[in-house]
Design a protein around this motif. Structure first.
Motif, mmCIF file in Angstrom:
data_model
loop_
_atom_site.group_PDB
_atom_site.id
_atom_site.type_symbol
_atom_site.label_atom_id
_atom_site.label_comp_id
_atom_site.label_asym_id
_atom_site.label_seq_id
_atom_site.Cartn_x
_atom_site.Cartn_y
_atom_site.Cartn_z
ATOM 1 N N GLY A 19 31.588 1.053 26.994
ATOM 2 C CA GLY A 19 31.222 -0.593 26.995
ATOM 3 C C GLY A 19 29.942 -0.417 25.866
ATOM 4 O O GLY A 19 28.993 0.401 25.650
ATOM 5 N N ILE A 20 30.028 -1.711 25.478
ATOM 6 C CA ILE A 20 28.701 -2.000 24.366
ATOM 7 C C ILE A 20 28.413 -3.468 24.269
ATOM 8 O O ILE A 20 29.302 -4.389 24.808
ATOM 9 C CB ILE A 20 29.322 -1.629 23.051
ATOM 10 N N VAL A 28 21.504 -2.219 19.946
ATOM 11 C CA VAL A 28 22.915 -2.338 20.521
ATOM 12 C C VAL A 28 22.799 -1.160 21.811
ATOM 13 O O VAL A 28 22.434 -0.057 21.791
ATOM 14 C CB VAL A 28 23.931 -1.591 19.689
ATOM 15 N N TRP A 29 23.116 -1.908 22.834
ATOM 16 C CA TRP A 29 23.315 -1.023 24.165
ATOM 17 C C TRP A 29 24.545 -0.576 24.579
ATOM 18 O O TRP A 29 25.734 -1.227 24.225
ATOM 19 C CB TRP A 29 22.690 -1.807 25.363
ATOM 20 N N PHE A 30 24.751 0.498 25.138
ATOM 21 C CA PHE A 30 26.270 0.929 25.537
ATOM 22 C C PHE A 30 26.152 1.955 26.668
ATOM 23 O O PHE A 30 24.946 2.560 26.835
ATOM 24 C CB PHE A 30 26.908 1.732 24.164
ATOM 25 N N THR A 31 27.308 2.155 27.417
ATOM 26 C CA THR A 31 27.404 3.116 28.184
ATOM 27 C C THR A 31 27.874 4.420 27.904
ATOM 28 O O THR A 31 28.648 4.445 27.079
ATOM 29 C CB THR A 31 28.405 2.412 29.338
ATOM 30 N N VAL A 59 29.787 4.790 35.080
ATOM 31 C CA VAL A 59 29.283 3.516 34.261
ATOM 32 C C VAL A 59 30.197 3.291 33.059
ATOM 33 O O VAL A 59 30.491 4.127 32.223
ATOM 34 C CB VAL A 59 27.721 3.520 33.468
ATOM 35 N N MET A 60 30.698 1.967 32.950
ATOM 36 C CA MET A 60 31.924 1.691 31.874
ATOM 37 C C MET A 60 31.276 0.384 31.077
ATOM 38 O O MET A 60 31.063 0.283 29.983
ATOM 39 C CB MET A 60 33.087 1.813 32.404
ATOM 40 N N SER A 61 31.474 -0.733 31.732
ATOM 41 C CA SER A 61 31.293 -1.851 31.346
ATOM 42 C C SER A 61 29.871 -2.256 31.166
ATOM 43 O O SER A 61 29.178 -1.900 32.095
ATOM 44 C CB SER A 61 31.945 -3.181 32.049
ATOM 45 N N GLN A 265 40.026 9.523 12.753
ATOM 46 C CA GLN A 265 41.358 9.719 13.395
ATOM 47 C C GLN A 265 41.214 9.869 14.990
ATOM 48 O O GLN A 265 40.253 10.831 15.294
ATOM 49 C CB GLN A 265 42.237 10.630 12.847
ATOM 50 N N GLY A 266 41.851 9.183 15.783
ATOM 51 C CA GLY A 266 41.789 9.481 17.141
ATOM 52 C C GLY A 266 40.443 9.007 17.689
ATOM 53 O O GLY A 266 40.117 9.602 19.036
ATOM 54 N N SER A 267 39.869 7.902 17.413
ATOM 55 C CA SER A 267 38.477 7.603 17.713
ATOM 56 C C SER A 267 38.534 6.919 19.210
ATOM 57 O O SER A 267 37.473 6.948 19.588
ATOM 58 C CB SER A 267 37.794 6.823 16.658
ATOM 59 N N GLU A 268 39.626 6.437 19.493
ATOM 60 C CA GLU A 268 39.549 5.838 20.715
ATOM 61 C C GLU A 268 38.442 4.718 21.140
ATOM 62 O O GLU A 268 37.808 5.028 21.924
ATOM 63 C CB GLU A 268 39.554 6.703 21.818
ATOM 64 N N PRO A 269 38.839 3.528 20.158
ATOM 65 C CA PRO A 269 37.829 2.505 20.368
ATOM 66 C C PRO A 269 37.870 1.720 21.692
ATOM 67 O O PRO A 269 39.096 1.489 22.089
ATOM 68 C CB PRO A 269 38.185 1.628 19.033
ATOM 69 N N HIS A 270 36.894 1.325 22.269
ATOM 70 C CA HIS A 270 36.742 0.611 23.639
ATOM 71 C C HIS A 270 36.307 -0.577 23.581
ATOM 72 O O HIS A 270 36.641 -1.706 23.021
ATOM 73 C CB HIS A 270 36.632 1.436 24.990
ATOM 74 N N GLY A 271 34.810 -0.627 23.946
ATOM 75 C CA GLY A 271 34.278 -1.869 24.101
ATOM 76 C C GLY A 271 33.841 -2.441 22.792
ATOM 77 O O GLY A 271 33.589 -1.685 21.832
ATOM 78 N N ILE A 272 33.757 -3.672 22.400
ATOM 79 C CA ILE A 272 33.427 -4.218 21.102
ATOM 80 C C ILE A 272 32.232 -5.562 21.457
ATOM 81 O O ILE A 272 32.460 -6.166 22.372
ATOM 82 C CB ILE A 272 34.542 -4.684 20.424
ATOM 83 N N THR A 273 31.425 -5.687 20.503
ATOM 84 C CA THR A 273 30.404 -6.759 20.671
ATOM 85 C C THR A 273 29.943 -7.225 19.263
ATOM 86 O O THR A 273 30.252 -6.566 18.434
ATOM 87 C CB THR A 273 29.173 -6.257 21.410
ATOM 88 N N VAL A 274 29.655 -8.693 19.133
ATOM 89 C CA VAL A 274 29.123 -9.107 17.826
ATOM 90 C C VAL A 274 27.671 -9.490 18.092
ATOM 91 O O VAL A 274 27.355 -10.295 19.106
ATOM 92 C CB VAL A 274 30.183 -10.271 17.607
ATOM 93 N N ALA A 275 26.963 -8.916 17.056
ATOM 94 C CA ALA A 275 25.462 -9.237 17.008
ATOM 95 C C ALA A 275 25.324 -10.605 16.492
ATOM 96 O O ALA A 275 26.075 -11.329 15.992
ATOM 97 C CB ALA A 275 24.656 -8.277 16.273
ATOM 98 N N ALA A 276 23.899 -11.177 16.636
ATOM 99 C CA ALA A 276 23.751 -12.536 16.295
ATOM 100 C C ALA A 276 23.824 -12.651 14.850
ATOM 101 O O ALA A 276 24.002 -13.844 14.370
ATOM 102 C CB ALA A 276 22.132 -12.791 16.527
ATOM 103 N N ASP A 277 23.652 -11.398 14.104
ATOM 104 C CA ASP A 277 24.062 -11.790 12.457
ATOM 105 C C ASP A 277 25.282 -11.520 12.100
ATOM 106 O O ASP A 277 25.807 -11.585 10.911
ATOM 107 C CB ASP A 277 23.164 -10.791 11.715
ATOM 108 N N GLY A 278 26.171 -11.722 12.973
ATOM 109 C CA GLY A 278 27.732 -11.344 12.771
ATOM 110 C C GLY A 278 28.225 -10.005 12.570
ATOM 111 O O GLY A 278 29.489 -9.778 12.402
#
Length: 295
Positions: A19-20, A28-31, A59-61, A265-278
């Motif tokens: 999670g992020i 930027v905070w993440f688990t 811890v995930m989200s 390759q094979g990065s397995e993206p999970h959580g995503i977030t957008v900062a205040a600056d886009g």
């Protein structure tokens, strides 16, 4: 529009970021689900991490609330955790230790709302630490992510129930069946158009549901893309991870889709977030954070 996509390796191997969330100060905070930590990357590119008090908590989200505190689930421990930006922890035990809390949202009532995957409940943690749970009417719904809608209700995905659900702050629940069978919805977020947007990990689609329950679906270009998490941008767009296709996707509110390949390759993206600056940030289980910048 030019896109720059950069990846940053975490200091320790096998951290397993999942999670992020973006803070207002550029952090930027993440688990780190494999190391049982909450990690941070500040605006200067420096990494720090804080050990979660309960061992093997799961811890995930994670979310950053309006006061700047971090909230996270403890999937294996049956707890909701809270951490200040300085690393002070407080954990809240849930009535059923096997409930498997997962999705988190800050409600319009100031409470933290969460899903319980294994028990099929929606939970509420009041500012004073009181827990209230609401049992969903369908068995095996497997509620996953949750978010606050423009209507002031909490909206959530039912991963195994193939539905989108909504709950009022008084506990009243409504459900909407999805058109695509077995779509397995996961991530959900409030869109810039007032609707709720979600991703179907098995249906290979991005979905949209209005607060009146009208549903639209948009197919992805690659079979088995496995869209996982979704978040609203700062304009008229939304961003999501494609775990199976190794991409970051962008969809506008009128349904225009663009996809961007992740270099590793094979990065397995999970959580995503957008900062205040886009700036778009995402967590890669391959032990990296990704940053996508629009120039």
């Amino acid at each position: 529009m030019r896109i720059e996509l950069v990846e940053f390796a975490l200091p320790l191997p096998d951290s397993g970021p999942y999670g992020i969330a973006a803070g207002s100060d550029g952090t930027v905070w993440f688990t780190e689900q494999k190391r049982n930590r909450i990690g941070a990357r500040n605006e200067h590119g420096e990494f720090t991490a804080f050990d979660v008090p309960t061992p093997n908590a799961g811890v995930m989200s994670i979310l950053c609330d309006r006061n700047g505190d971090l909230w996270f689930n403890e999937y294996h421990a049956g707890q909701i955790g809270r951490m200040t930006p300085g690393g002070e922890f407080k954990e809240y035990k849930l009535p059923d230790p096997g409930c498997a809390p997962f999705g988190l949202a800050e409600g319009p009532d100031g409470a933290i709302w969460f899903t319980e995957m294994m028990t099929g409940r929606i939970g509420r943690l009041s500012p004073g630490g009181e827990v209230t749970e609401y049992k969903l009417p369908h068995e095996g719904a497997f509620p996953s992510f949750i978010t606050t809608g423009s209507d002031g209700k909490l909206w959530f995905t039912e991963n195994q129930g193939n539905r989108i659900g909504t709950i009022d702050t008084d506990g009243s629940v409504t459900h909407y069946a999805l058109p695509t069978p077995g779509s397995a919805p996961v991530g959900i977020t409030a869109g810039p158009d007032g609707a709720l947007w979600f991703v179907e990990i098995a249906g290979n689609r991005v979905g949209r549901i209005t607060t009146d329950g009208e549903i639209s679906e948009y197919s992805l270009s690659t079979e088995g893309a496995k869209p996982h998490a979704i978040t609203s941008g700062i304009g008229q767009d939304l961003w999501f991870t494609e775990w199976g296709a190794n991409r970051i996707g962008r969809i506008t509110v009128d349904g225009k889709l663009t996809e961007y390949d992740i270099p590793t390759q094979g990065s397995e993206p999970h959580g995503i977030t957008v900062a205040a600056d886009g700036t778009v940030w995402f967590a890669e289980e391959c032990n990296r954070l990704g940053r996508l910048t629009i120039k």
